[in-house]
Design an enzyme around this catalytic site. Structure first.
Site, PDB file in Angstrom:
ATOM      1  N   THR A  82      34.960  37.202  43.253  1.00  0.00           N
ATOM      2  CA  THR A  82      34.627  38.629  43.181  1.00  0.00           C
ATOM      3  C   THR A  82      33.264  38.897  42.539  1.00  0.00           C
ATOM      4  OG1 THR A  82      36.953  39.245  43.235  1.00  0.00           O
ATOM      5  CG2 THR A  82      35.440  40.887  42.342  1.00  0.00           C
ATOM      6  N   GLY A 121      40.241  40.860  43.327  1.00  0.00           N
ATOM      7  CA  GLY A 121      40.923  40.054  42.318  1.00  0.00           C
ATOM      8  C   GLY A 121      40.775  38.571  42.548  1.00  0.00           C
ATOM      9  N   CYS A 122      39.628  38.159  43.019  1.00  0.00           N
ATOM     10  CA  CYS A 122      39.374  36.775  43.416  1.00  0.00           C
ATOM     11  C   CYS A 122      38.387  36.134  42.438  1.00  0.00           C
ATOM     12  CB  CYS A 122      38.786  36.812  44.840  1.00  0.00           C
ATOM     13  SG  CYS A 122      38.191  35.253  45.494  1.00  0.00           S
ATOM     14  N   GLY A 123      38.455  34.827  42.316  1.00  0.00           N
ATOM     15  CA  GLY A 123      37.479  34.122  41.487  1.00  0.00           C
ATOM     16  C   GLY A 123      36.055  34.295  41.997  1.00  0.00           C
TER      17      GLY A 123
END
Length: 158
Positions: free
Chosen positions: A39, A35-37
Site C-alpha cells: 500500500t 490494507g496490503c504490505g
C-alpha cells in the site's frame, strides 16, 4: 477490443464511463488495496502523478479485494483512506476483480495482451500496466515494482 479506448468501466459512483476519455494520454493502470504490505506504493504513484500529469500522464486506480481481502470497505472508505494517508488525486474507479471468471473485461484484455510473472494471472495488488498514447500496452510491471522504477518508461512515452 483493439485498444484500451474500447472499454467501459465504472467510476467510484458506479457510473459507466468510456476509457476513450483518456485518448492520447499515457496511462498507468493499477489494481490497488488499502490494507496490503505494498500500500505505501500509493506515495510513489502520487509523486509520479504530480510530476507528469500536466504532460499527459494519468494513473487509473482500480481497487481490488481479491487478494486476501486487502481492499475492504466502500468506495468512500477507500477514498478517505487514500486521501488522508497518501493525498492521492488520481482517478479511482469502482472495486473490481482482476482474476477468475468474474474478472473485469478490461483486465481480461490487459492480461491477454501482456503476460506477467504468473503468466496471464495478476500476481497481487499493485500490478501495473503502462499504456502508450495509442491505447496499447507498452509494458507490464509486477506488484513489487516500485513506482520510481517506472519513471524512465513513462518519460519515454511522454
Amino acid at each position: 477490443m483493439t485498444s484500451i479506448y474500447d472499454f467501459l468501466v465504472l467510476n467510484q459512483d458506479k457510473q459507466e464511463i468510456s476509457l476513450d476519455a483518456y485518448r492520447g494520454k499515457v496511462l498507468l493502470i493499477v489494481n490497488t488495496a488499502t490494507g496490503c504490505g505494498l500500500t505505501p506504493q500509493y506515495q510513489g504513484l502520487q509523486e509520479l502523478y504530480d510530476h507528469y500529469q500536466e504532460q499527459g500522464f494519468e494513473i487509473l486506480d482500480f481497487p481490488c479485494n481479491q487478494f486476501m481481502g486487502q481492499a475492504p470497505g466502500s468506495a468512500e472508505e477507500i477514498n478517505a483512506f487514500c486521501s488522508l494517508h497518501y493525498q492521492t488525486t488520481f482517478p479511482r474507479f469502482a472495486k473490481i476483480k482482476v482474476n477468475g471468471k468474474e474478472a473485469d473485461p478490461l483486465y481480461v484484455w490487459l492480461k491477454k495482451q501482456k503476460s506477467g510473472p504468473l503468466g496471464k494471472r495478476i500476481e497481487w495488488n499493485f500490478a501495473k500496466f503502462l499504456i502508450d498514447r495509442d491505447g496499447q500496452i507498452f509494458e507490464r510491471f509486477s506488484s513489487k515494482t516500485d513506482p520510481k522504477q517506472i519513471e524512465e518508461a513513462i518519460q519515454k512515452l511522454l
